[in-house]
Scaffold this motif. Structure first.
Motif, PDB file in Angstrom:
ATOM      1  N   ASP A   1       0.853  -1.184   0.000  1.00 35.17           N
ATOM      2  CA  ASP A   1       0.000   0.000   0.000  1.00 35.17           C
ATOM      3  C   ASP A   1       0.888   1.233   0.000  1.00 35.17           C
ATOM      4  O   ASP A   1       1.807   1.337   0.821  1.00 35.17           O
ATOM      5  CB  ASP A   1      -0.901   0.026   1.243  1.00 35.17           C
ATOM      6  CG  ASP A   1      -1.739  -1.235   1.373  1.00 35.17           C
ATOM      7  OD1 ASP A   1      -2.373  -1.621   0.375  1.00 35.17           O
ATOM      8  OD2 ASP A   1      -1.753  -1.836   2.466  1.00 35.17           O
ATOM      9  N   ILE A   2       0.612   2.155  -0.906  1.00 31.52           N
ATOM     10  CA  ILE A   2       1.429   3.356  -1.053  1.00 31.52           C
ATOM     11  C   ILE A   2       0.522   4.580  -1.027  1.00 31.52           C
ATOM     12  O   ILE A   2      -0.493   4.612  -1.728  1.00 31.52           O
ATOM     13  CB  ILE A   2       2.221   3.326  -2.381  1.00 31.52           C
ATOM     14  CG1 ILE A   2       3.091   2.064  -2.456  1.00 31.52           C
ATOM     15  CG2 ILE A   2       3.059   4.604  -2.539  1.00 31.52           C
ATOM     16  CD1 ILE A   2       3.676   1.790  -3.828  1.00 31.52           C
ATOM     17  N   GLU A   3       0.906   5.560  -0.216  1.00 27.89           N
ATOM     18  CA  GLU A   3       0.184   6.833  -0.163  1.00 27.89           C
ATOM     19  C   GLU A   3       1.155   7.936  -0.550  1.00 27.89           C
ATOM     20  O   GLU A   3       2.259   8.010  -0.015  1.00 27.89           O
ATOM     21  CB  GLU A   3      -0.329   7.104   1.248  1.00 27.89           C
ATOM     22  CG  GLU A   3      -1.303   6.075   1.762  1.00 27.89           C
ATOM     23  CD  GLU A   3      -1.651   6.279   3.223  1.00 27.89           C
ATOM     24  OE1 GLU A   3      -1.654   7.439   3.681  1.00 27.89           O
ATOM     25  OE2 GLU A   3      -1.897   5.273   3.889  1.00 27.89           O
ATOM     26  N   SER A   4       0.738   8.779  -1.489  1.00 28.32           N
ATOM     27  CA  SER A   4       1.591   9.896  -1.886  1.00 28.32           C
ATOM     28  C   SER A   4       0.746  11.149  -2.053  1.00 28.32           C
ATOM     29  O   SER A   4      -0.468  11.082  -2.244  1.00 28.32           O
ATOM     30  CB  SER A   4       2.351   9.581  -3.173  1.00 28.32           C
ATOM     31  OG  SER A   4       1.458   9.375  -4.238  1.00 28.32           O
ATOM     32  N   GLN A   5       1.427  12.293  -1.965  1.00 30.76           N
ATOM     33  CA  GLN A   5       0.728  13.566  -2.085  1.00 30.76           C
ATOM     34  C   GLN A   5       1.693  14.631  -2.589  1.00 30.76           C
ATOM     35  O   GLN A   5       2.848  14.693  -2.168  1.00 30.76           O
ATOM     36  CB  GLN A   5       0.153  14.004  -0.744  1.00 30.76           C
ATOM     37  CG  GLN A   5      -0.611  15.314  -0.827  1.00 30.76           C
ATOM     38  CD  GLN A   5      -1.229  15.711   0.502  1.00 30.76           C
ATOM     39  OE1 GLN A   5      -0.873  15.197   1.539  1.00 30.76           O
ATOM     40  NE2 GLN A   5      -2.162  16.628   0.446  1.00 30.76           N
ATOM     41  N   VAL A   6       1.187  15.455  -3.494  1.00 23.51           N
ATOM     42  CA  VAL A   6       1.905  16.628  -3.975  1.00 23.51           C
ATOM     43  C   VAL A   6       0.963  17.806  -3.802  1.00 23.51           C
ATOM     44  O   VAL A   6      -0.208  17.735  -4.177  1.00 23.51           O
ATOM     45  CB  VAL A   6       2.308  16.493  -5.459  1.00 23.51           C
ATOM     46  CG1 VAL A   6       2.938  17.769  -5.969  1.00 23.51           C
ATOM     47  CG2 VAL A   6       3.231  15.310  -5.664  1.00 23.51           C
ATOM     48  N   SER A   7       1.487  18.876  -3.221  1.00 21.42           N
ATOM     49  CA  SER A   7       0.627  20.019  -2.958  1.00 21.42           C
ATOM     50  C   SER A   7       1.418  21.306  -3.139  1.00 21.42           C
ATOM     51  O   SER A   7       2.577  21.398  -2.739  1.00 21.42           O
ATOM     52  CB  SER A   7       0.096  19.931  -1.528  1.00 21.42           C
ATOM     53  OG  SER A   7      -0.899  20.876  -1.304  1.00 21.42           O
ATOM     54  N   ASN A   8       0.772  22.283  -3.783  1.00 20.49           N
ATOM     55  CA  ASN A   8       1.336  23.622  -3.884  1.00 20.49           C
ATOM     56  C   ASN A   8       0.182  24.614  -3.918  1.00 20.49           C
ATOM     57  O   ASN A   8      -0.961  24.239  -3.667  1.00 20.49           O
ATOM     58  CB  ASN A   8       2.276  23.746  -5.098  1.00 20.49           C
ATOM     59  CG  ASN A   8       1.587  23.460  -6.403  1.00 20.49           C
ATOM     60  OD1 ASN A   8       0.446  23.861  -6.631  1.00 20.49           O
ATOM     61  ND2 ASN A   8       2.277  22.755  -7.288  1.00 20.49           N
ATOM     62  N   GLU A   9       0.452  25.850  -4.257  1.00 25.87           N
ATOM     63  CA  GLU A   9      -0.573  26.892  -4.197  1.00 25.87           C
ATOM     64  C   GLU A   9      -1.743  26.669  -5.151  1.00 25.87           C
ATOM     65  O   GLU A   9      -2.864  27.074  -4.870  1.00 25.87           O
ATOM     66  CB  GLU A   9       0.051  28.263  -4.477  1.00 25.87           C
ATOM     67  CG  GLU A   9       0.971  28.731  -3.378  1.00 25.87           C
ATOM     68  CD  GLU A   9       1.585  30.080  -3.700  1.00 25.87           C
ATOM     69  OE1 GLU A   9       1.057  30.796  -4.578  1.00 25.87           O
ATOM     70  OE2 GLU A   9       2.591  30.424  -3.065  1.00 25.87           O
ATOM     71  N   ILE A  10      -1.493  26.027  -6.279  1.00 22.07           N
ATOM     72  CA  ILE A  10      -2.574  25.856  -7.252  1.00 22.07           C
ATOM     73  C   ILE A  10      -2.999  24.407  -7.479  1.00 22.07           C
ATOM     74  O   ILE A  10      -3.997  24.155  -8.144  1.00 22.07           O
ATOM     75  CB  ILE A  10      -2.201  26.487  -8.607  1.00 22.07           C
ATOM     76  CG1 ILE A  10      -0.936  25.852  -9.177  1.00 22.07           C
ATOM     77  CG2 ILE A  10      -2.052  27.977  -8.483  1.00 22.07           C
ATOM     78  CD1 ILE A  10      -0.666  26.228 -10.618  1.00 22.07           C
ATOM     79  N   TYR A  11      -2.286  23.485  -6.918  1.00 25.58           N
ATOM     80  CA  TYR A  11      -2.493  22.081  -7.274  1.00 25.58           C
ATOM     81  C   TYR A  11      -2.357  21.195  -6.042  1.00 25.58           C
ATOM     82  O   TYR A  11      -1.451  21.381  -5.234  1.00 25.58           O
ATOM     83  CB  TYR A  11      -1.437  21.718  -8.323  1.00 25.58           C
ATOM     84  CG  TYR A  11      -1.440  20.302  -8.792  1.00 25.58           C
ATOM     85  CD1 TYR A  11      -2.318  19.881  -9.776  1.00 25.58           C
ATOM     86  CD2 TYR A  11      -0.528  19.376  -8.288  1.00 25.58           C
ATOM     87  CE1 TYR A  11      -2.306  18.585 -10.247  1.00 25.58           C
ATOM     88  CE2 TYR A  11      -0.509  18.079  -8.747  1.00 25.58           C
ATOM     89  CZ  TYR A  11      -1.400  17.678  -9.730  1.00 25.58           C
ATOM     90  OH  TYR A  11      -1.386  16.401 -10.195  1.00 25.58           O
ATOM     91  N   ASN A  12      -3.242  20.215  -5.904  1.00 20.07           N
ATOM     92  CA  ASN A  12      -3.132  19.210  -4.849  1.00 20.07           C
ATOM     93  C   ASN A  12      -3.484  17.866  -5.466  1.00 20.07           C
ATOM     94  O   ASN A  12      -4.515  17.722  -6.119  1.00 20.07           O
ATOM     95  CB  ASN A  12      -4.075  19.531  -3.687  1.00 20.07           C
ATOM     96  CG  ASN A  12      -3.914  18.548  -2.546  1.00 20.07           C
ATOM     97  OD1 ASN A  12      -2.826  18.075  -2.278  1.00 20.07           O
ATOM     98  ND2 ASN A  12      -5.009  18.249  -1.874  1.00 20.07           N
ATOM     99  N   SER A  13      -2.607  16.896  -5.296  1.00 20.41           N
ATOM    100  CA  SER A  13      -2.835  15.564  -5.843  1.00 20.41           C
ATOM    101  C   SER A  13      -2.513  14.520  -4.783  1.00 20.41           C
ATOM    102  O   SER A  13      -1.463  14.594  -4.141  1.00 20.41           O
ATOM    103  CB  SER A  13      -1.946  15.344  -7.073  1.00 20.41           C
ATOM    104  OG  SER A  13      -2.077  14.016  -7.537  1.00 20.41           O
ATOM    105  N   THR A  14      -3.418  13.576  -4.596  1.00 20.39           N
ATOM    106  CA  THR A  14      -3.159  12.455  -3.703  1.00 20.39           C
ATOM    107  C   THR A  14      -3.334  11.162  -4.490  1.00 20.39           C
ATOM    108  O   THR A  14      -4.181  11.072  -5.385  1.00 20.39           O
ATOM    109  CB  THR A  14      -4.103  12.440  -2.477  1.00 20.39           C
ATOM    110  OG1 THR A  14      -5.453  12.373  -2.937  1.00 20.39           O
ATOM    111  CG2 THR A  14      -3.919  13.667  -1.629  1.00 20.39           C
ATOM    112  N   GLU A  15      -2.508  10.186  -4.151  1.00 24.44           N
ATOM    113  CA  GLU A  15      -2.595   8.866  -4.774  1.00 24.44           C
ATOM    114  C   GLU A  15      -2.612   7.801  -3.686  1.00 24.44           C
ATOM    115  O   GLU A  15      -1.844   7.880  -2.723  1.00 24.44           O
ATOM    116  CB  GLU A  15      -1.380   8.578  -5.661  1.00 24.44           C
ATOM    117  CG  GLU A  15      -1.401   9.223  -6.983  1.00 24.44           C
ATOM    118  CD  GLU A  15      -0.198   8.829  -7.829  1.00 24.44           C
ATOM    119  OE1 GLU A  15      -0.328   8.976  -9.045  1.00 24.44           O
ATOM    120  OE2 GLU A  15       0.837   8.398  -7.289  1.00 24.44           O
TER     121      GLU A  15
END
Length: 127
Positions: free
Chosen positions: A79-93
Motif C-alpha cells: 500500500d502506497i500513499e503519496s501527495q503533492v501540494s502547492n498553491e494551485i495544485y493538490n494531488s493524492t494517490e
C-alpha cells in the motif's frame, strides 16, 4: 487477462483486457521506489511481524507512506500513499497491489479554477 475497471468522476467503464506491457501498466508503483541514496534518512522504518511501514519524516516528500504487508516470508500486499501540494495544485494517490491478484490506483487531483478530478483503476488479474 485483467478485468479492468476505470472510474472517472463517477463514470464507470469495465472491460477484460490483455496487458502486453506490465512495466507501463504498473509504472506508478515503480515510481514509488524509495531506494534513492538522498532519501536514506528521510523515512522512519517500522518492522513488525506483519511487515514493514516506511513513513516520510519530511512533509515535502511526495511518497508519504509505504506499507509492505506479509504473511511469513510472503508479501500479501503493498500500500502506497503519496501527495503533492502547492498553491494551485493538490494531488493524492492511493496505490494497492496484491501479488498475482489485484491492483488499485486512486488519484484525486484538485486544481484551483478547474476543480476536482477523481480517477480510479482496479485491475483484477485473471489466472
Amino acid at each position: 487477462m485483467v478485468q479492468k475497471t476505470v472510474i472517472h468522476n463517477g463514470v464507470r467503464e469495465e472491460k477484460q483486457v490483455k496487458i502486453s506491457n506490465w512495466k507501463n501498466e504498473l509504472d506508478v508503483f515503480s515510481k514509488s521506489d524509495l531506494n534513492k541514496p538522498s532519501w536514506r534518512d528521510s523515512y522512519n522504518i517500522k518492522i513488525n511481524d506483519d511487515g514493514l511501514v516506511y513513513t516520510a519524516l519530511d512533509s515535502s516528500l511526495k511518497i508519504k507512506t509505504i506499507r509492505i504487508n506479509k504473511s511469513g516470508d510472503q508479501i500479501t500486499s503493498i500500500d502506497i500513499e503519496s501527495q503533492v501540494s502547492n498553491e494551485i495544485y493538490n494531488s493524492t494517490e492511493l496505490l494497492n497491489y496484491y501479488p498475482d491478484s489485484l491492483y488499485k490506483i486512486k488519484r484525486t487531483q484538485q486544481v484551483k479554477l478547474i476543480g476536482t478530478n477523481i480517477y480510479q483503476i482496479n485491475g483484477k488479474i485473471k489466472p
